[in-house]
Design a protein around this motif. Structure first.
Motif, short mmCIF file in Angstrom:
data_model
loop_
_atom_site.label_atom_id
_atom_site.label_comp_id
_atom_site.label_asym_id
_atom_site.label_seq_id
_atom_site.Cartn_x
_atom_site.Cartn_y
_atom_site.Cartn_z
N UNK A 106 -11.90 18.04 8.80
CA UNK A 106 -10.92 17.61 9.80
C UNK A 106 -10.03 18.81 10.13
N UNK A 141 -4.47 11.25 -4.35
CA UNK A 141 -4.52 9.83 -3.99
C UNK A 141 -3.39 9.46 -3.02
N UNK A 179 -13.19 17.45 4.35
CA UNK A 179 -13.76 16.50 5.31
C UNK A 179 -14.00 17.15 6.67
N UNK A 210 -2.16 11.27 -0.69
CA UNK A 210 -2.58 11.72 0.64
C UNK A 210 -3.74 10.88 1.16
N UNK A 211 -4.64 10.51 0.28
CA UNK A 211 -5.80 9.71 0.70
C UNK A 211 -5.35 8.35 1.22
N UNK A 212 -4.31 7.79 0.61
CA UNK A 212 -3.81 6.48 1.05
C UNK A 212 -3.39 6.54 2.51
N UNK A 213 -2.65 7.59 2.89
CA UNK A 213 -2.19 7.69 4.28
C UNK A 213 -3.36 7.86 5.23
N UNK A 214 -4.32 8.68 4.87
CA UNK A 214 -5.43 8.94 5.78
C UNK A 214 -6.43 7.78 5.82
N UNK A 215 -6.32 6.87 4.87
CA UNK A 215 -7.29 5.79 4.81
C UNK A 215 -8.61 6.24 4.21
N UNK A 275 -9.84 10.79 14.52
CA UNK A 275 -8.89 11.64 13.79
C UNK A 275 -9.04 13.10 14.26
N UNK A 291 -2.81 5.25 7.89
CA UNK A 291 -3.77 4.19 8.18
C UNK A 291 -3.68 3.17 7.05
N UNK A 350 0.83 -1.21 0.00
CA UNK A 350 0.00 0.00 0.00
C UNK A 350 0.87 1.26 0.00
N UNK A 384 -8.30 17.23 4.21
CA UNK A 384 -8.68 17.56 5.59
C UNK A 384 -9.75 18.65 5.59
N UNK A 426 -14.55 4.69 6.98
CA UNK A 426 -13.76 5.82 6.45
C UNK A 426 -14.56 6.47 5.32
N UNK A 427 -14.45 7.78 5.21
CA UNK A 427 -15.26 8.48 4.20
C UNK A 427 -14.76 8.26 2.77
#
Lengths: 381, 381
Positions: free
Chosen positions: B291, B17, B289, B19-24, A320, A334, A14, B286, B1-2
């Motif tokens: 966050x 993408x 969302x 960044x999205x990978x890290x945040x899940x 989060x 994650x 991943x 962030x 996860x959203x």
């Protein structure tokens, strides 16, 4: 642009995808399940199992290089692929040393690398004889397949040895090393022989699972750090490793001793994603593609990585908000895995100057994401 | 996860993408084509076009938030989605100011933000009258759809104006600002009103295309930097922007003047991926969302970004070897786009203390990756 195939759909694949995106390298993953950690973030996903040569063969078709998310691909399958002309990196001959602890100990000892004394175990007597020489307790290990403390037993008496031997697993025994702390030396090596070493880190384990990594290891003498890096680069070279090599080490009164080897991105290198210009995932891709290796320096004096272990509540996303508000510099990673108690589901990184504060920040986030009650008992159930 | 849906399959979605990978967070992209930059690196790709309300509606189904890789989604489509309950961020009312330059100028002027004088253009006389007041040359712009210097004309005489007006595009005219250099202020704003500002950067353009970004802008006074950040945060707040807002600025003798707005990750923020703890892509996620926003600090005193423009040779991968060996600290970001002469196909980042050296390193890599002959004439064709 080349296609790199990674066998295994876990978090290492991943995170390798993040690096592949920047390089424009196409990452193909072989996942058991479409819901696997890497399968949910890659465009090129093949479903299959690493224990099937047929699946591996179909997967490798069209890949410029095949590499590994884990050590569990049978050596005979890798050798079969190699015989058919598939470029497998690290190759079967090197990888064997990360798959078979007894082979690793024999080879490293022959090379003069510092290792604990060890012996193969077939019967309880083998353990007892070894312990009579080195003293109880001794460490009995499964020769293959152990991870995160699984497959390792601290054995204090023949009766305890008997229980482990009764399991029928191939075993070995090692002396119990009196160590100050655990370190890890992460290096990369490319086919043309370039090597690059990251700073040596301290790894902190609880119940056999890594919970924290401090990069670089605090108070480590320059000599010991250089010795550990040199040792890891030598092992990579002598075993013909291509890609990353993580050497888990014990720091003792007399220097470092090799504990385990891994030939892939490693938990002890997760700090690099945020703490170094070159993440270990990018470095692994560069190495297996025989591209020049990247800068292994650091952005900050210290980076601390804290592993996230699952708690009882499967939905950590609502947590989060607290963590991000509490610590805007916190980097959350994650893995997109189903949350189960004690399972490694992610990690956090923090970078800066003040090590005690960084450790506290990483711990706060790790515990809060696991269960807010661990940090704020009044919020606990 | 959203699930975050990003309309458009370009490089901004591609890098989001990572960044999205890290945040899940699951990133879904709406791409025109399976070969689009983001479509080749995401698991959740829908093929369709942003000009079709039906495609947008199907795409939005199951997304927690829909956001934009570009400004070209028709406002009436976004309003239709909003009316149906889809969370679109930034929303149609804010986004209009990044889609329609005349609306933007009217609104910003009403808010008292420093802007060049401007007027709507329907006839050549509109241009001539404006120029008689402000002096030739003037800048004629397409009200909608311009980018990278397209849709912008420096007009020196009525005959030149006539040519542009004859195209039939909706136009406006602005005074030609006498500026020292161009700056950009990148900020983020979340639905609950949190704002965060990155350091103000200098953007260097050639032929209307950004070729280099220096973060932070060299020699910028603290007052001007703070003024630019405050201005960008105010605009974000007053227009109700959610997500990123990039404010392109002219630096003049008397302070800064707003040039353009973009409400998405922006070329002027590409340095953040390697130069800041929080990349602009993570910050955008962030923000949309809701966050808490991330640390907008810097890893090094300077980060320099160099855009990679395509050359004649479509295969730049073999040139990675030289660039990586020449500069192990170089961070390459390739967009996975077909290489065409002059097309933005990627960028490089370098971080460090020595700005002239960093600029030279970024330029070396940008030019070499485009065409080795630009750096080593003896290697040229």
């Amino acid at each position: 642009m080349p296609v790199v195939g990674m066998v295994g759909g876990g978090q290492l694949a991943r995170m390798t995808q993040q690096a592949a995106i920047a390089l424009g390298v196409r990452l193909r993953v072989l996942a058991e399940n479409p819901a696997d950690s890497a399968a949910t973030v890659c465009a090129d996903v093949r479903i299959g199992t690493h224990t099937s040569l047929e699946d591996l063969r179909a997967f490798a078709e069209g890949c410029d290089v095949v590499t590994w998310d884990h050590e569990h691909v049978p050596g005979e399958h890798i050798r079969a692929l190699e015989a058919e002309g598939v470029v497998c990196l690290p190759g079967s001959a090197a990888l064997l040393h990360a798959q078979d602890k007894l082979v690793m100990r024999e080879r490293l000892s022959a090379l003069g690398a510092p290792c604990p004394d060890f012996a193969a175990v077939h019967t309880v007597d083998d353990v007892t004889r070894f312990a009579e020489k080195h003293g109880w307790p001794v460490v009995v290990k499964a020769v293959r397949g152990g991870y995160d403390g699984k497959g390792v037993w601290i054995v204090r008496a023949p009766e305890e040895a008997a229980e482990v031997v009764a399991s029928g697993t191939a075993l070995m025994v090692e002396e119990c090393v009196d160590f100050r702390r655990e370190l890890a030396a992460l290096v990369a090596r490319s086919p043309h022989g370039q090597g690059a070493a990251y700073p040596v880190v301290e790894t902190v384990q609880q119940d056999g699972i890594c919970v924290e990594v401090v990069a670089p290891a605090e108070g480590l003498s320059e000599d010991t750090a250089a010795e550990a890096q040199r040792l890891a680069l030598q092992i990579a070279d002598q075993l013909g490793v291509v890609g990353l090599l993580a050497v888990e080490l014990f720091e003792t009164e007399d220097g470092v001793i090799v504990n385990e080897l891994a030939m892939r991105p490693h938990n002890s290198g997760h700090w690099t994603t945020d703490g170094s210009p070159t993440s270990q995932f990018e470095q692994h891709l560069r190495a297996v593609l025989d591209l020049p290796l990247g800068d292994t320096g650091t952005h900050s004096p210290w980076t601390v990585m804290g592993n996230l272990l699952g708690g009882d509540d499967p939905d950590l996303y609502p947590r989060y908000e607290h963590c991000m508000a509490h610590d805007p510099g916190l980097k959350i990673h994650f893995y997109g895995k189903e949350v189960r108690p004690g399972r490694k589901i992610g990690h956090v990184n923090v970078m800066g100057d003040d090590l005690p504060r960084l450790r506290a920040r990483a711990e706060h986030a790790s515990l809060y994401l696991r269960d807010p009650g661990l940090v704020y008992p009044e919020e606990g159930k």
